[in-house]
Design an enzyme around this catalytic site. Structure first.
Site, short mmCIF file in Angstrom:
data_model
loop_
_atom_site.label_atom_id
_atom_site.label_comp_id
_atom_site.label_asym_id
_atom_site.label_seq_id
_atom_site.Cartn_x
_atom_site.Cartn_y
_atom_site.Cartn_z
CB SER A 240 -26.07 95.42 22.58
OG SER A 240 -26.07 96.18 23.35
CG HIS A 270 -30.61 93.84 24.86
ND1 HIS A 270 -30.93 94.18 26.00
CD2 HIS A 270 -29.39 93.97 24.08
CE1 HIS A 270 -29.07 94.95 25.91
NE2 HIS A 270 -28.67 94.85 25.01
CG HIS A 316 -31.40 95.58 34.36
ND1 HIS A 316 -30.09 95.84 34.95
CD2 HIS A 316 -31.79 96.37 33.25
CE1 HIS A 316 -29.45 96.01 33.78
NE2 HIS A 316 -30.31 96.75 33.45
NE ARG A 325 -30.86 103.00 31.00
CZ ARG A 325 -30.23 101.69 30.12
NH1 ARG A 325 -29.59 101.40 29.63
NH2 ARG A 325 -31.15 100.57 30.75
CG ASP A 371 -35.88 98.62 26.71
OD1 ASP A 371 -35.73 99.46 25.70
OD2 ASP A 371 -35.40 97.80 27.58
N1 AMX Z 1 -41.63 89.66 34.95
C1 AMX Z 1 -41.84 88.68 35.59
N2 AMX Z 1 -41.05 88.19 35.84
C2 AMX Z 1 -39.35 88.24 35.63
C3 AMX Z 1 -39.65 89.43 35.25
C4 AMX Z 1 -40.52 90.24 34.76
N3 AMX Z 1 -40.46 92.10 34.18
N4 AMX Z 1 -38.07 89.83 35.44
C5 AMX Z 1 -37.84 88.79 36.22
N5 AMX Z 1 -38.51 87.98 35.99
C6 AMX Z 1 -38.06 86.53 36.13
C7 AMX Z 1 -36.65 85.87 35.06
O1 AMX Z 1 -37.91 85.13 34.20
C8 AMX Z 1 -37.03 85.08 36.04
O2 AMX Z 1 -37.97 83.92 36.30
P1 AMX Z 1 -37.40 82.51 36.24
O3 AMX Z 1 -36.56 82.07 37.91
O4 AMX Z 1 -38.52 81.97 36.10
O5 AMX Z 1 -36.78 81.84 35.06
C9 AMX Z 1 -36.79 85.70 37.60
O6 AMX Z 1 -38.23 86.42 37.66
C10 AMX Z 1 -35.50 86.13 37.70
O7 AMX Z 1 -35.01 86.73 37.14
P2 AMX Z 1 -33.90 87.61 37.28
O8 AMX Z 1 -32.68 87.46 38.55
O9 AMX Z 1 -34.89 88.95 37.97
O10 AMX Z 1 -33.61 88.58 35.99
P3 AMX Z 1 -32.62 88.24 35.04
O11 AMX Z 1 -31.24 89.15 35.10
O12 AMX Z 1 -33.21 86.76 34.99
O13 AMX Z 1 -33.31 88.97 33.63
C11 AMX Z 1 -33.96 90.82 32.33
C12 AMX Z 1 -32.91 90.29 33.70
C13 AMX Z 1 -34.25 92.09 32.72
C14 AMX Z 1 -34.14 89.46 31.41
C15 AMX Z 1 -35.67 90.54 33.36
O14 AMX Z 1 -36.25 91.07 33.69
C16 AMX Z 1 -36.80 90.27 32.34
O15 AMX Z 1 -37.63 89.32 31.82
N6 AMX Z 1 -37.22 91.72 31.61
C17 AMX Z 1 -38.54 91.81 31.25
C18 AMX Z 1 -37.76 92.53 30.07
C19 AMX Z 1 -37.36 93.23 30.03
O16 AMX Z 1 -37.72 94.63 30.21
N7 AMX Z 1 -36.02 93.92 29.08
C20 AMX Z 1 -35.35 94.41 29.36
C21 AMX Z 1 -34.03 94.91 29.89
C22 AMX Z 1 -32.77 96.23 29.30
C23 AMX Z 1 -32.32 96.12 28.55
O17 AMX Z 1 -31.68 95.38 28.27
N8 AMX Z 1 -32.96 96.72 27.34
#
Ligand code: AMX
Length: 437
Positions: A240, A270, A316, A325, A371
């Protein structure tokens, strides 16, 4: 002193600091970029600058150098309140100094003078089909205000670059003042079938939101102040904030850039994660007919992962420890709703899910982000419509985004335009790098 005058005082020293840094050290290397980063969402490439907040992977956010507990302790608060004026936080983000009570109240007053939303804006929102998600409504409501942009008007009239920040700050104060009314308009029309009352001039920003949304209790006023504060800024690489920065770098005004930011916030990776997280918790309650045992929850978490889904609220892009937070909202819950069923479940999830994610071994950060809990607190006070949670996140995010954009204009930050390569070019670079000399 008015926030605009205070800001004007700060600008020359920052312009000089940046000018000197770029002139004397412009060719010093900050980072190197690998092929996996180019294909990997530019993760961790140090290529943005903001002085408003910084996220340390292990410590979490600092706003202008202050941790969340420090901010909560130092900022002025309404009489009898535990959580600070949102106006004080805005002052801190924009000016970089802890405000006095007078400073915080001056911002609150600015907002009161600017918080009228023309009737047609709610009309635009209300005419959208009932099944429209609140984020497109929010985004449209913001865009509907664009015709009032002082920046766009002054630009058309021919404005000197050095003055860009001035109407940008005007627009930012206008939009931050009006955004809670837009959100309340959406909430009341969509879920309650009525209209939000106008803002009450006797209430501060957070309390006014509670009033307009229809939950005028002291506790919800406190939560609103805290919620907007915590969601305000998270340095500038998140979707964002970065979207807003990118769009504003084309000299688009705050209405265009913030509306775009909200469309990015609406992604489930996000800001939509708060609604998804609550949905996940509700699925757990439904499946087990209440709070499950640790073993049952573990099984449920594995089922989610094995279906190829993420566990919302965990992980994250930058953080590698529990998000402060999250911890702050957890403390709020412990104080005000220790026996709430969903709150107890969120605690249990915190106990179980990090271990499961660690065992799975994919997520770099197995810990909760903001979140994982924010919706639980909203639900407790009666905001049970999950779809609305991302709008609440958006209100907070505007505070940080707008402060950043005003500074970007003050410092003359240029159009953002990174360079692309083709896969073939990367293959050639790769071969060259690996060839023996
Ligand atoms: N559940 C399951 N798998 C997860 C996970 C979770 N909560 N968090 C990360 N992973 C997986 C990823 O999908 C990725 O899988 P892949 O290799 O098969 O593609 C692997 O772990 C490596 O990811 P990463 O490098 O640790 O995370 P990232 O930087 O690519 O992504 C985020 C970060 C937040 C998108 C990811 O942790 C996620 O999808 N979390 C759940 C959604 C969420 O809570 N989002 C909110 C974040 C905060 C915000 O912006 N408001």
């Amino acid at each position: 002193m008015k926030i605009k005058d205070k800001f004007a005082e700060k600008v020359p020293e920052w312009r000089e600091r940046v000018r000197k840094l770029v002139k004397d050290y412009g060719d010093v290397k900050v980072d190197e970029v690998t092929i996996s980063q180019v294909y990997g969402g530019m993760r961790n490439i140090k290529s943005l600058v903001t002085d408003i907040s910084y996220v340390d992977p292990n410590e979490g956010i600092r706003f202008r150098g202050y941790t969340i507990p420090e901010v909560l302790e130092k900022l002025p608060k309404p009489p009898g309140a535990k959580y600070p004026y949102v106006g004080g936080l805005y002052y801190l983000l924009l000016i970089g100094e802890i405000p006095t009570e007078e400073d915080a109240l001056e911002v609150e007053q600015e907002w009161k003078e600017r918080n009228d939303v023309p009737e047609y804006v709610c009309g635009v929102i209300n005419r959208m089909p009932d099944d429209t998600h609140p984020i497109p409504q929010f985004s449209q409501g913001i865009l509907a205000l664009q015709r009032n942009s002082k920046f766009a008007k002054r630009y058309q009239e021919g404005m000197n670059r050095d003055e860009y920040w001035e109407p940008m700050l005007e627009d930012s104060l206008d939009l931050t003042a009006k955004v809670t009314s837009i959100a309340a308009c959406i909430y009341r029309h969509k879920y309650k079938g009525d209209e939000a009352p106008p803002p009450d001039p006797n209430l501060d920003y957070g309390a006014n939101f509670a009033h307009m949304v229809g939950i005028p209790t002291k506790e919800y006023e406190e939560l609103s102040r805290l919620y907007f504060l915590l969601h305000s800024d998270h340095e500038s690489g998140n979707v964002s904030a970065h979207t807003a920065h990118l769009v504003a770098s084309a000299l688009s005004d705050i209405y265009f850039s913030f509306s775009a930011a909200m469309n990015g916030l609406a992604g489930p990776l996000h800001g939509l994660a708060n609604q998804e997280s609550l949905r996940w918790l509700m699925d757990v309650l439904e499946k087990f007919n209440g709070v499950p045992s640790k073993e049952e929850l573990e099984g449920f978490a594995w089922d989610t992962l094995n279906s190829g889904l993420v566990i919302p609220g965990y992980g994250h892009g930058v953080l590698r420890k529990t998000d402060p937070r999250f911890s702050t909202l957890l403390e709020f819950g412990k104080q005000y709703m220790p026996d709430d069923k969903l709150f107890k479940l969120a605690n249990l999830v915190y106990d179980v899910v990090p271990q499961v994610l660690m065992e799975q071994g994919k997520a770099k950060d197995p810990w909760p982000n903001v979140d994982a809990i924010s919706g639980v607190l909203q639900y407790h006070y009666g905001v049970k419509e999950f779809d609305f949670y991302t709008v609440l996140f958006g209100i907070g995010r505007l505070l940080g985004v707008s402060a950043n954009i005003v500074w970007a204009r003050a410092l003359g930050q240029p159009l953002e335009r990174p360079k692309s390569l083709t896969t073939q070019m990367l293959e050639e670079i790769a071969i060259q790098a690996k060839e023996p000399a």
